[in-house]
Write an enzyme that holds these catalytic residues in place. Structure first.
Site, PDB file in Angstrom:
ATOM      1  N   ASP A  23       0.845  -1.196   0.000  1.00 22.14           N
ATOM      2  CA  ASP A  23       0.000   0.000   0.000  1.00 22.14           C
ATOM      3  C   ASP A  23       0.884   1.251   0.000  1.00 22.14           C
ATOM      4  O   ASP A  23       1.633   1.475   0.939  1.00 22.14           O
ATOM      5  CB  ASP A  23      -0.906  -0.029   1.247  1.00 22.14           C
ATOM      6  CG  ASP A  23      -1.716   1.240   1.384  1.00 22.14           C
ATOM      7  OD1 ASP A  23      -1.912   1.934   0.359  1.00 22.14           O
ATOM      8  OD2 ASP A  23      -2.146   1.545   2.516  1.00 22.14           O
ATOM      9  N   ASN A  25      -0.244   4.541  -0.244  1.00 24.45           N
ATOM     10  CA  ASN A  25      -0.816   5.821   0.211  1.00 24.45           C
ATOM     11  C   ASN A  25      -1.549   5.734   1.544  1.00 24.45           C
ATOM     12  O   ASN A  25      -2.294   6.634   1.907  1.00 24.45           O
ATOM     13  CB  ASN A  25      -1.745   6.388  -0.867  1.00 24.45           C
ATOM     14  CG  ASN A  25      -2.922   5.459  -1.143  1.00 24.45           C
ATOM     15  OD1 ASN A  25      -2.967   4.345  -0.620  1.00 24.45           O
ATOM     16  ND2 ASN A  25      -3.862   5.915  -1.931  1.00 24.45           N
ATOM     17  N   ASP A  27      -4.063   4.002   2.671  1.00 26.96           N
ATOM     18  CA  ASP A  27      -5.509   3.759   2.835  1.00 26.96           C
ATOM     19  C   ASP A  27      -5.799   2.297   3.211  1.00 26.96           C
ATOM     20  O   ASP A  27      -6.954   1.884   3.280  1.00 26.96           O
ATOM     21  CB  ASP A  27      -6.290   4.172   1.574  1.00 26.96           C
ATOM     22  CG  ASP A  27      -5.955   3.296   0.375  1.00 26.96           C
ATOM     23  OD1 ASP A  27      -5.058   2.430   0.477  1.00 26.96           O
ATOM     24  OD2 ASP A  27      -6.603   3.470  -0.677  1.00 26.96           O
ATOM     25  N   ASP A  31      -1.837  -1.231  -3.910  1.00 24.19           N
ATOM     26  CA  ASP A  31      -2.150  -0.454  -5.112  1.00 24.19           C
ATOM     27  C   ASP A  31      -1.005  -0.522  -6.117  1.00 24.19           C
ATOM     28  O   ASP A  31       0.046  -1.092  -5.840  1.00 24.19           O
ATOM     29  CB  ASP A  31      -2.466   1.004  -4.725  1.00 24.19           C
ATOM     30  CG  ASP A  31      -1.449   1.550  -3.732  1.00 24.19           C
ATOM     31  OD1 ASP A  31      -0.237   1.459  -4.030  1.00 24.19           O
ATOM     32  OD2 ASP A  31      -1.848   2.034  -2.650  1.00 24.19           O
ATOM     33  N   ASP A 100      -5.076 -10.351 -15.704  1.00 22.26           N
ATOM     34  CA  ASP A 100      -6.068 -11.381 -15.417  1.00 22.26           C
ATOM     35  C   ASP A 100      -7.299 -11.047 -16.255  1.00 22.26           C
ATOM     36  O   ASP A 100      -7.783  -9.913 -16.232  1.00 22.26           O
ATOM     37  CB  ASP A 100      -6.408 -11.348 -13.917  1.00 22.26           C
ATOM     38  CG  ASP A 100      -6.791 -12.712 -13.381  1.00 22.26           C
ATOM     39  OD1 ASP A 100      -7.612 -13.378 -14.029  1.00 22.26           O
ATOM     40  OD2 ASP A 100      -6.286 -13.088 -12.304  1.00 22.26           O
ATOM     41  N   ASP A 202      -9.351 -16.428 -16.302  1.00 20.69           N
ATOM     42  CA  ASP A 202     -10.127 -16.936 -15.180  1.00 20.69           C
ATOM     43  C   ASP A 202     -11.214 -17.914 -15.640  1.00 20.69           C
ATOM     44  O   ASP A 202     -11.955 -17.621 -16.580  1.00 20.69           O
ATOM     45  CB  ASP A 202     -10.777 -15.729 -14.484  1.00 20.69           C
ATOM     46  CG  ASP A 202     -11.363 -16.072 -13.140  1.00 20.69           C
ATOM     47  OD1 ASP A 202     -10.594 -16.442 -12.244  1.00 20.69           O
ATOM     48  OD2 ASP A 202     -12.601 -15.964 -12.977  1.00 20.69           O
ATOM     49  N   GLU A 258      -6.909 -20.771 -16.511  1.00 23.38           N
ATOM     50  CA  GLU A 258      -7.150 -21.412 -15.220  1.00 23.38           C
ATOM     51  C   GLU A 258      -7.890 -22.706 -15.554  1.00 23.38           C
ATOM     52  O   GLU A 258      -9.046 -22.682 -15.962  1.00 23.38           O
ATOM     53  CB  GLU A 258      -7.992 -20.528 -14.303  1.00 23.38           C
ATOM     54  CG  GLU A 258      -8.062 -21.130 -12.913  1.00 23.38           C
ATOM     55  CD  GLU A 258      -9.161 -20.568 -12.026  1.00 23.38           C
ATOM     56  OE1 GLU A 258      -9.099 -20.782 -10.809  1.00 23.38           O
ATOM     57  OE2 GLU A 258     -10.099 -19.929 -12.538  1.00 23.38           O
ATOM     58  N   HIS A 331      -3.844 -17.342  -5.103  1.00 20.66           N
ATOM     59  CA  HIS A 331      -4.733 -16.547  -4.238  1.00 20.66           C
ATOM     60  C   HIS A 331      -5.990 -17.302  -3.803  1.00 20.66           C
ATOM     61  O   HIS A 331      -6.800 -16.741  -3.071  1.00 20.66           O
ATOM     62  CB  HIS A 331      -5.119 -15.270  -4.979  1.00 20.66           C
ATOM     63  CG  HIS A 331      -5.949 -15.557  -6.192  1.00 20.66           C
ATOM     64  ND1 HIS A 331      -5.454 -16.225  -7.295  1.00 20.66           N
ATOM     65  CD2 HIS A 331      -7.254 -15.313  -6.464  1.00 20.66           C
ATOM     66  CE1 HIS A 331      -6.411 -16.372  -8.191  1.00 20.66           C
ATOM     67  NE2 HIS A 331      -7.516 -15.826  -7.714  1.00 20.66           N
ATOM     68  N   ASP A 332      -6.183 -18.528  -4.275  1.00 14.41           N
ATOM     69  CA  ASP A 332      -7.372 -19.308  -3.912  1.00 14.41           C
ATOM     70  C   ASP A 332      -7.076 -20.480  -2.979  1.00 14.41           C
ATOM     71  O   ASP A 332      -8.004 -21.127  -2.497  1.00 14.41           O
ATOM     72  CB  ASP A 332      -8.018 -19.911  -5.172  1.00 14.41           C
ATOM     73  CG  ASP A 332      -8.676 -18.875  -6.062  1.00 14.41           C
ATOM     74  OD1 ASP A 332      -9.096 -17.818  -5.556  1.00 14.41           O
ATOM     75  OD2 ASP A 332      -8.772 -19.137  -7.280  1.00 14.41           O
TER      76      ASP A 332
HETATM   77  O1  ISL Z   1     -11.320 -20.905  -4.863  1.00 18.83           O
HETATM   78  C1  ISL Z   1     -11.759 -21.967  -5.213  1.00 18.83           C
HETATM   79  C2  ISL Z   1     -12.201 -22.958  -4.297  1.00 18.83           C
HETATM   80  O2  ISL Z   1     -12.222 -22.408  -3.071  1.00 18.83           O
HETATM   81  C3  ISL Z   1     -11.861 -22.341  -6.589  1.00 18.83           C
HETATM   82  O3  ISL Z   1     -12.827 -23.297  -6.782  1.00 18.83           O
HETATM   83  C4  ISL Z   1     -12.156 -21.136  -7.423  1.00 18.83           C
HETATM   84  O4  ISL Z   1     -13.430 -20.679  -7.192  1.00 18.83           O
HETATM   85  C5  ISL Z   1     -12.028 -21.495  -8.842  1.00 18.83           C
HETATM   86  O5  ISL Z   1     -10.724 -21.925  -9.002  1.00 18.83           O
HETATM   87  C6  ISL Z   1     -12.284 -20.303  -9.728  1.00 18.83           C
HETATM   88  O6  ISL Z   1     -11.399 -19.296  -9.380  1.00 18.83           O
HETATM   89  C7  ISL Z   1     -11.347 -18.122 -10.087  1.00 18.83           C
HETATM   90  O7  ISL Z   1     -12.610 -17.551 -10.322  1.00 18.83           O
HETATM   91  C8  ISL Z   1     -13.329 -17.088  -9.192  1.00 18.83           C
HETATM   92  C9  ISL Z   1     -12.478 -16.235  -8.256  1.00 18.83           C
HETATM   93  O8  ISL Z   1     -13.137 -16.058  -7.040  1.00 18.83           O
HETATM   94  C10 ISL Z   1     -11.138 -16.871  -7.991  1.00 18.83           C
HETATM   95  O9  ISL Z   1     -10.364 -16.040  -7.175  1.00 18.83           O
HETATM   96  C11 ISL Z   1     -10.510 -17.125  -9.320  1.00 18.83           C
HETATM   97  O10 ISL Z   1      -9.203 -17.592  -9.217  1.00 18.83           O
HETATM   98  C12 ISL Z   1     -14.461 -16.277  -9.733  1.00 18.83           C
HETATM   99  O11 ISL Z   1     -13.972 -15.320 -10.624  1.00 18.83           O
HETATM  100 CA    CA Z   2      -3.538   2.178  -1.255  1.00 21.73          CA
END
Ligand code: ISL
Ligand code: CA
Length: 562
Positions: A23, A25, A27, A31, A100, A202, A258, A331-332
């Site tokens: 971050d 700034n 908040d 960013d 993405d 995605d 993905e 991130h998932d």
């Molecule tokens: O996070 C998951 C299970 O907990 C996955 O099933 C995930 O939902 C799936 O891989 C799809 O992910 C992608 O699309 C989603 C988004 O929330 C995820 O962050 C993204 O990686 C909807 O756009």
């Molecule tokens: Ca920020």
């Protein structure tokens, strides 16, 4: 057929989740200027491509995976000037940028959808899937949303339901409509013309729906439904080929799908080099190995052979004809050192071992932000500390079912997506040095010990090991990128070992996935192996005959010299 050489096979990706990265700034939200501040850090680490989770305008129901304007930068993250400066900074340093692309669905606040819901004859009506109730008054079918509840939401205005495979603020776009497809290709061309170097796409296997929306057998597992109901629809490959023709195919860029619902059996349809679809996929084979029948929060045990299988079956399926990504978290999914390593006593060793794995398998590696400093899962004491819409929705559902909420919270500690969304730990200053304000989600309380400042100052740290391994990989691109992969002693539940080889050059990678000493037999005499790299400093011990005596979480890479 000889394997083809491509820059995107040789590259290493680093994933940034901008909201949690840095971050600038105060908040409390990461960013673009925060990313700019850290470009030298990333260049020093030695990664080639930065993949940014979505940075477009979004109401953030799902942290940017719900886009309301594909042509503008999310206000929280900055503006187009910041974007241009960031892109230039990335390119100046010889790195590339992956955006993405989230086009299975948009936000319900996108203008297409606000128009679409107005009336049945609105020109945007069939940008989405609208269906009336069944004759008996029930929803159009029994599909479930990934984030809890049904996949259909009723809209009073026109007395119909719209489809949303994710939250109800993420309506699915209707790819049957050629206008929708043209809108998507226009978005892609817009960003490519700005100079971005490709896209991570995605849930791309979901864009072609199985019409006319029949019920699915309710007893099937999540993965089964993903593969056979949501993914791999009848027009999918036609859409992908059209997209490539009209957009990415005309640029020297990379595309990563993905690969949810993509299997070793149909993988080549997506990434076969003769197909003109995607360059590679993130497959889910090894990501679901601890998910039970009830889904991710129904956690089951897994064995090392399950992890090996995940990589091995894909390598066998694609051979030299296609390509995959190699990753252990994003991130998932939970932090890799917590899920596959040991985030306690052998934190350092196991984090380095996992780095060795992702940087020596065949495929383009992807490092998720913070892995290079050894960030771990977090166990917040209260649901109030959590932000992820998936976790919060499932929490509410479990509560309504009268489940044991402490047990649920424990499952969140293991599987919840916020494990990987806590701020990157830059220093031991308040909030891990991520922000001078109040962060949108709390930092992991272990930041005084685990942070970038500490690992940068320590020669023997996880960070420096990543840096060395990235250089090592570059030095041995021939064998580590293009070489064959062959697993050694597959049934072994303690050691993951494999060979990488090309044109008479062979490397052997040996990884002890336990917290104990393990004697491992290699199919070589130790005199014919030259030690190249490992995760313990100093002299290599315990080599006799064909036996390697491996220390806890020890990783070694040998060159065969016979
Ligand atoms: O996070 C998951 C299970 O907990 C996955 O099933 C995930 O939902 C799936 O891989 C799809 O992910 C992608 O699309 C989603 C988004 O929330 C995820 O962050 C993204 O990686 C909807 O756009
Ligand atoms: Ca920020």
């Amino acid at each position: 057929m000889a394997i083809t050489k491509k820059w995107w096979k040789e590259a290493v990706i680093y994933q940034i989740y901008p909201r949690s990265f840095n971050d600038s700034n105060g908040d409390g939200i990461g960013d673009l200027r925060g990313i700019i501040e850290k470009l030298d850090y990333l260049k020093d680490l030695g990664v080639d491509v930065l993949w940014l989770s979505p940075i477009y305008q979004s109401p953030n129901d799902d942290n940017g995976y719900d886009i309301s304007d594909y042509y503008n930068i999310m206000t929280d993250f900055g503006n187009m000037d910041d974007f241009n400066e960031m892109l230039e900074g990335i390119h100046q340093r010889g790195m590339k940028l992956l955006m993405d692309l989230v086009v299975n669905h948009s936000s319900d606040e996108h203008q297409w959808f606000t128009e679409s819901r107005k009336s049945k004859d609105n020109p945007y009506r069939d940008y989405y899937y609208w269906r009336p109730a069944k004759a008996d008054g029930s929803k159009p079918n029994n599909w479930k949303s990934f984030f809890g509840g049904d996949a259909w939401e009723y809209d009073e205005k026109t007395d119909e339901y719209y489809l949303h495979l994710f939250t109800k603020k993420q309506p699915d776009l209707n790819w049957e409509n050629p206008k929708v497809r043209q809108e998507v290709y226009k978005i892609i061309r817009y960003w490519l013309d700005k100079g971005v170097d490709g896209f991570r796409m995605d849930v791309i296997p979901f864009i072609s729906k199985r019409l006319p929306f029949e019920d699915v057998n309710a007893s099937r597992t999540f993965n089964d439904v993903a593969i056979n109901t949501y993914a791999n629809g009848p027009r999918l490959h036609e859409f992908l080929q059209e997209m490539v023709c009209e957009s990415v195919g005309n640029y020297d860029v990379m595309t990563v799908g993905e690969g949810i619902g993509v299997t070793p059996e149909n993988g080549l349809l997506y990434v076969g080099e003769d197909r003109n679809e995607l360059n590679m996929v993130f497959h889910f084979e090894h990501m679901l190995i601890d998910h039970g029948k009830g889904g991710k929060f129904d956690i089951v045990d897994f064995e090392l052979t399950d992890l090996k299988q995940g990589f091995t079956v894909w390598d066998e399926a694609l051979g030299e004809k296609g390509w995959v990504n190699v990753y252990l978290d994003n991130h998932d999914f939970p932090r890799m050192v917590s899920r596959f390593g040991n985030d306690g006593k052998y934190h350092r060793e196991s984090a380095k071992l996992l780095a060795t794995l992702i940087l020596t398998l065949r495929g383009t590696p992807c490092i998720y932000q913070g892995s290079e400093i050894g960030m771990t899962n977090v166990a917040f004491p209260s649901i109030e500390d959590y932000r992820d819409v998936e976790t919060l929705n499932f929490y509410e559902e479990a509560k309504e079912r009268g489940e044991d909420m402490n047990a649920f919270l424990k499952a969140v500690h293991i599987q919840g997506r916020d494990n990987v969304r806590t701020p990157v730990q830059w220093s031991d200053e308040p909030h891990a040095g991520f922000t001078t304000g109040t962060p949108w989600i709390k930092a992991n309380p272990n930041y005084p010990k685990i942070n970038a400042k500490a690992v940068l100052a320590d020669e023997n740290s996880i960070w420096h090991y990543y840096q060395e391994m990235l250089q090592f990989r570059k030095k041995h691109i021939d064998v580590l990128v293009y070489g064959d992969y062959e697993v050694i002693d597959e049934p072994n539940q303690k050691v993951y070992a494999y060979r990488r080889s090309i044109e008479g050059k062979t490397m052997v990678v040996v990884l002890n996935f336990t917290s104990k000493h393990v004697a491992f037999e290699v199919p070589y005499k130790v005199e014919t192996l030259r030690f190249l790299k490992g995760n313990y400093k100093g002299k290599i011990e315990g080599e006799e005959g064909s036996i390697l005596d491996l220390r806890p979480w020890e990783a070694r890479i040998y060159l065969v010299v016979s």
